[in-house]
Write a protein that holds these residues in place. Structure first.
Motif, mmCIF file in Angstrom:
data_model
loop_
_atom_site.group_PDB
_atom_site.id
_atom_site.type_symbol
_atom_site.label_atom_id
_atom_site.label_comp_id
_atom_site.label_asym_id
_atom_site.label_seq_id
_atom_site.Cartn_x
_atom_site.Cartn_y
_atom_site.Cartn_z
ATOM 1 N N UNK A 59 -23.680 24.037 22.346
ATOM 2 C CA UNK A 59 -23.456 25.462 22.264
ATOM 3 C C UNK A 59 -22.048 25.711 21.739
ATOM 4 N N UNK A 60 -21.833 26.856 21.160
ATOM 5 C CA UNK A 60 -20.522 27.159 20.596
ATOM 6 C C UNK A 60 -19.466 27.205 21.692
ATOM 7 N N UNK A 61 -18.387 26.494 21.495
ATOM 8 C CA UNK A 61 -17.270 26.519 22.427
ATOM 9 C C UNK A 61 -16.236 27.526 21.932
ATOM 10 N N UNK A 62 -15.348 28.006 22.815
ATOM 11 C CA UNK A 62 -14.275 28.892 22.354
ATOM 12 C C UNK A 62 -13.445 28.283 21.233
ATOM 13 N N UNK A 63 -13.201 26.965 21.273
ATOM 14 C CA UNK A 63 -12.392 26.328 20.228
ATOM 15 C C UNK A 63 -13.053 26.445 18.863
ATOM 16 N N UNK A 64 -14.369 26.209 18.820
ATOM 17 C CA UNK A 64 -15.086 26.324 17.553
ATOM 18 C C UNK A 64 -15.090 27.765 17.074
ATOM 19 N N UNK A 65 -15.332 28.700 17.988
ATOM 20 C CA UNK A 65 -15.357 30.118 17.610
ATOM 21 C C UNK A 65 -14.018 30.580 17.076
ATOM 22 N N UNK A 66 -12.940 30.168 17.737
ATOM 23 C CA UNK A 66 -11.604 30.585 17.299
ATOM 24 C C UNK A 66 -11.273 29.996 15.938
ATOM 25 N N UNK A 67 -11.584 28.713 15.728
ATOM 26 C CA UNK A 67 -11.306 28.114 14.424
ATOM 27 C C UNK A 67 -12.119 28.796 13.344
ATOM 28 N N UNK A 68 -13.367 29.176 13.659
ATOM 29 C CA UNK A 68 -14.185 29.909 12.703
ATOM 30 C C UNK A 68 -13.643 31.291 12.416
#
Length: 411
Positions: A59-68
């Motif tokens: 599932x999407x993690x905050x780290x992935x979402x922020x980098x995106x």
């Protein structure tokens, strides 16, 4: 996926390099120019690294979402800047072509006109608006909770419920949270309203029940005299992530249902409850997710309303406002108030009460934020408590809705 990432990386670099021309025109310091380029490159590398390590089933993690989110902001910066410079280059090219073929005797027609500084300044200035808005939304906007209060009048509201106050929250998306202190502030803000009942209208998680576990103690602190009631949203079924087996997916949903019960929510699965006060009753109907356009259609309004009377005062909890548009307002039963969410107001837009209410999501949903009335029936589309995808909000802030039911005066 790798081919897609290559295309995205190429588009990003083309926009960045083209937009860089504006920066180079205005800033002559070579080291600052290099720094500008390195920042763009670092953003791309970080984004590709995060995506490359993302596995199906995760599932999407905050780290992935922020980098995106950061990647998208820089992509728009390059795209907007480059787009304006492209228009300038077309004009420069036309001017050069005209001079070339109308004046053969001077050097005027031999060289492409130089790039104008004021155009570069305008390009960077305009591009910085969405760029800055996106970054602000990620830094502060996503927890900028707003309490929106409404008072709705009804002819047939039971007298005992005159002044009855409800709080609605929706679209928590707990898997996106990254700041416990700010989420706790939002929970306190809900409790400060001291409403008679709290209604949650779906999407507790992004994909998996485990996303809610770190936040369950906070949401368990929500209090209302007549109880907390909830329904499921499209994300709660785990349809947007891979599973090892159908049994694992089914167990995830059961885990989420149990977790909601542990937090004190009465989860309505195509069923209803009666709220009672001084001998009067109000029918609360809750359906599972039903949405048009490819979204899950597990909601069964007929089943949920089976056993209530046609003349009961009815509040409906239904996650997706397209359900209200397609089925509810044409139903044989009159649903006085429907509470929905789902749209998030796209987490980006402009709202100035009484003046402007705009978001790109309006092109997808007719009813996308706030109170609407059709055929004497009301719907409130909550803008959402959390966020998903873009890890922020700008202009469309996270919402806590407080609605007071009033008996319409006959005079």
């Amino acid at each position: 996926m790798s081919r897609f990432l290559i295309v995205i990386a190429i588009l990003y670099m083309v926009c960045a390099l083209y937009g860089f021309q504006a920066y180079k025109t205005l800033v002559k310091n070579q080291w600052l120019q290099i720094l500008y380029g390195l920042i763009f490159l670092a953003v791309l590398i970080n984004f590709l690294f995060q995506i490359a390590n993302f596995q199906r089933g995760d599932t999407l993690t905050p780290a992935i979402s922020i980098s995106g989110g950061v990647f998208f902001a820089f992509f728009l910066l390059g795209l907007f800047t480059g787009g304006i410079l492209l228009i300038e280059d077309i004009i420069r090219g036309i001017g050069w072509g005209y001079n070339k073929y109308t004046d053969f005797t001077t050097a005027k027609g031999r060289h492409l006109p130089s790039r104008r500084k004021f155009v570069s300044a305008i390009a960077l200035g305009l591009a910085s608006l969405p760029f800055g808005a996106l970054l602000y939304g990620m830094y502060k906007g996503k927890y900028n909770y707003k309490v929106l209060k409404y008072s709705l009048e009804f002819d047939d509201l039971p007298d005992a419920f005159d002044g009855y106050q409800i709080t609605q929250i929706s679209d928590v998306h707990s898997g996106s949270f990254d700041n416990r202190e700010r989420v706790a502030y939002g929970i306190d803000l809900i409790n400060e309203q001291k409403s008679d009942a709290i209604f949650f209208t779906g999407d507790m998680v992004n994909n998996k029940a485990e996303e809610m576990t770190p936040w369950a103690d906070l949401f368990g602190q929500l209090e209302a005299k007549d109880g907390k009631f909830s329904i499921l949203g499209n994300h709660d079924y785990g349809d947007y992530v891979g599973w090892d087996s159908p049994e694992d997916k089914a167990q995830n949903l059961e885990d989420l249902k149990n977790l909601q019960q542990q937090m004190g929510f009465d989860l309505l699965l195509n069923e209803h409850r009666y709220l009672e006060k001084d001998g009067a009753k109000l029918a609360l109907v809750g359906v599972e997710n039903w949405g048009k356009g490819g979204f899950k259609k597990a909601g069964d309004l007929k089943k949920a309303a089976d056993g209530i009377k046609k003349d009961d005062f009815k509040i409906l909890l239904s996650h997706d406002p397209s359900h209200w548009e397609d089925q509810v307002i044409q139903d044989e039963y009159h649903y006085h108030l429907t509470l929905s969410g789902h749209t998030h107001g796209m987490q980006f837009g402009i709202e100035i009460p009484g003046w402007v209410k705009w978001s790109p999501v309006k092109w997808r949903y007719k009813y996308w934020a706030g109170i609407y009335e059709e055929l004497g029936q009301y719907i409130n589309v909550n803008r959402g408590f959390g966020f998903i995808g873009y890890p922020g909000r700008f202009g469309i802030w996270p919402e806590i809705t407080v609605i007071t039911l009033k008996k319409k005066s006959l005079t």
